[in-house]
Design an enzyme around this catalytic site. Structure first.
Site, PDB file in Angstrom:
ATOM      1  N   MET A   9      -8.883   2.921  -1.181  1.00 52.94           N
ATOM      2  CA  MET A   9     -10.221   3.471  -1.352  1.00 52.94           C
ATOM      3  C   MET A   9     -11.229   2.359  -1.616  1.00 52.94           C
ATOM      4  O   MET A   9     -10.873   1.293  -2.109  1.00 52.94           O
ATOM      5  CB  MET A   9     -10.251   4.448  -2.530  1.00 52.94           C
ATOM      6  CG  MET A   9      -9.428   5.706  -2.316  1.00 52.94           C
ATOM      7  SD  MET A   9      -9.824   6.971  -3.532  1.00 52.94           S
ATOM      8  CE  MET A   9      -9.695   6.065  -5.059  1.00 52.94           C
ATOM      9  N   HIS A  26      -4.195  -3.248  -6.136  1.00 53.16           N
ATOM     10  CA  HIS A  26      -4.839  -2.701  -7.336  1.00 53.16           C
ATOM     11  C   HIS A  26      -3.802  -1.987  -8.189  1.00 53.16           C
ATOM     12  O   HIS A  26      -3.314  -0.914  -7.834  1.00 53.16           O
ATOM     13  CB  HIS A  26      -5.944  -1.713  -6.949  1.00 53.16           C
ATOM     14  CG  HIS A  26      -7.087  -2.341  -6.220  1.00 53.16           C
ATOM     15  ND1 HIS A  26      -7.963  -1.623  -5.442  1.00 53.16           N
ATOM     16  CD2 HIS A  26      -7.509  -3.633  -6.162  1.00 53.16           C
ATOM     17  CE1 HIS A  26      -8.874  -2.434  -4.934  1.00 53.16           C
ATOM     18  NE2 HIS A  26      -8.623  -3.659  -5.344  1.00 53.16           N
ATOM     19  N   THR A  57      -4.801   2.262  -2.653  1.00 56.48           N
ATOM     20  CA  THR A  57      -4.124   3.548  -2.501  1.00 56.48           C
ATOM     21  C   THR A  57      -3.226   3.548  -1.266  1.00 56.48           C
ATOM     22  O   THR A  57      -3.692   3.296  -0.157  1.00 56.48           O
ATOM     23  CB  THR A  57      -5.157   4.684  -2.376  1.00 56.48           C
ATOM     24  OG1 THR A  57      -6.035   4.631  -3.495  1.00 56.48           O
ATOM     25  CG2 THR A  57      -4.470   6.033  -2.319  1.00 56.48           C
ATOM     26  N   ASP A  66     -13.401  -2.981  -1.540  1.00 59.02           N
ATOM     27  CA  ASP A  66     -12.901  -4.277  -1.980  1.00 59.02           C
ATOM     28  C   ASP A  66     -12.198  -4.960  -0.813  1.00 59.02           C
ATOM     29  O   ASP A  66     -11.370  -4.351  -0.134  1.00 59.02           O
ATOM     30  CB  ASP A  66     -11.924  -4.085  -3.152  1.00 59.02           C
ATOM     31  CG  ASP A  66     -11.519  -5.405  -3.795  1.00 59.02           C
ATOM     32  OD1 ASP A  66     -12.227  -6.410  -3.595  1.00 59.02           O
ATOM     33  OD2 ASP A  66     -10.488  -5.412  -4.505  1.00 59.02           O
TER      34      ASP A  66
END
Length: 360
Positions: free
Chosen positions: A291, A198, A172, A294
């Site tokens: 967020m 991501h 994000t 990871d």
């Protein structure tokens, strides 16, 4: 008795499709931490609702009549630059292109509309899992002291050895953070950069193309067997983990369709572990805004091999989940503001002389 005094996050839903407005409204109203502030069928109505209701966050459709999502976003950013805006886009080439442009214009994040799901229940579950945590995280960011995170360390002035590769993980807020770093780097950096952001398929291709236009470096989407070259940025392809294989003096990309990690494919941890195996102490890793956690296990693997790990600082992160997790785990060598990250990279790959240490 024991009830939370935290006010629910007030959400404005903007979409021209009645079914989507109802779909999102039901997801929001089912969560006690969220409140449906209002709905709007187009951008003009949305702007009026924002002025009247002052919502905490907006979900914004990309394609709408009268005033589309990009036009609406531009106006929101002119009047409310800090208001979180999550784009709600289709998993199509047109939707991906529009979403990447929206992120460039200042959208905070995005969620894709359900496609190819086996049932309505699956669609609701998938969107709820992606949207609800974002709505909460963007409005209630983790405080600097969350999870007993130690104080940020001062960036050291001289690395142990010049880095041979830069590996970046983000989620994000990542596309804009990547853009700011890559455009500030010397086009003759002298080492490759590998990135896991991501993102779903197609979106990563458009992200690569946009960053390639904006940066002096060459930016490409990963493909099977692609050679990893200096002054080139390789972005992990959506829906495939990015790994690396050394063939003599050449390193090549390997796309892995193994199960998601942290519900993500590509996952930062997978790439970091592979970087640790191939480059070892010659790697420099960055964990940027995002967020979740990871990247933490991968950072641990990298540092076990002698690699360096930098994380983006709290104040410049859209969400301090991924970088904060690395700091909390004690796996960060330095915490660096986003605007200082490019210079820090160039110091650590040997492009610039080290800065004077603080207090020296």
């Amino acid at each position: 008795m024991g009830l939370s005094t935290v006010q629910p996050v007030r959400v404005l839903v903007v979409d021209d499709a009645v079914v989507i407005r109802r779909f999102l409204s039901e997801i929001i109203q089912a969560d006690p931490d969220l409140e449906l502030a209002a709905v709007a069928a187009n951008g003009k109505i949305a702007l009026a609702r924002i002025e009247q209701l002052n919502p905490d966050v907006v979900t914004l459709d990309v394609e709408m009549p009268e005033m589309d999502g990009l036009e609406t976003l531009a106006e929101i950013r002119r009047t409310r630059p800090e208001l979180p805006v999550i784009m709600f886009s289709t998993l199509t080439e047109r939707g991906a292109a529009a979403t990447i442009e929206a992120l460039r214009l200042g959208a905070t994040d995005y969620v894709t509309k359900p496609a190819g799901m086996s049932s309505a229940e699956d669609s609701v579950a998938r969107v709820r899992a992606e949207l609800v945590p974002r709505l909460k995280a963007l409005v209630r960011p983790a405080p600097r002291g969350a999870a007993h995170v130690p104080a940020p360390v001062v960036s050291p002035s001289s690395p142990c050895r010049p880095a041979e590769v830069v590996a970046i993980g983000c989620s994000t807020g990542g596309p804009n953070a990547l853009g700011r770093i890559l455009t500030a780097l010397d086009s003759k950096l002298g080492v490759p950069i590998v990135v896991t952001q991501h993102m779903p398929p197609v979106f990563t291709r458009f992200l690569s193309e946009r960053l390639d236009k904006d940066s002096g470096l060459t930016v490409v989407e990963a493909s099977e067997g692609l050679a990893v070259e200096p002054d080139t940025v390789v972005i992990a392809e959506g829906d495939h983990h990015l790994e690396f294989r050394r063939e003599g003096t050449q390193v090549r990309c390997h796309l892995d369709g193994a199960s998601p990690e942290h519900s993500c494919r590509p996952a930062v941890d997978v790439m970091f572990r592979s970087v640790a195996q191939v480059w070892g102490a010659g790697a420099l890793a960055l964990v940027l805004t995002g967020m979740g956690n990871d990247g933490t296990d991968g950072a641990r693997a990298l540092r076990a091999r002698g690699a360096q790990v930098l994380v983006q600082d709290h104040d410049s992160s859209v969400v301090w989940g991924m970088p904060g997790s690395v700091v909390a785990a004690g796996e960060a060598d330095a915490v660096v503001a986003l605007d200082a990250m490019a210079d820090e990279i160039q110091v650590r790959v040997g492009r610039f002389a080290p800065r004077e240490s603080v207090g020296s």
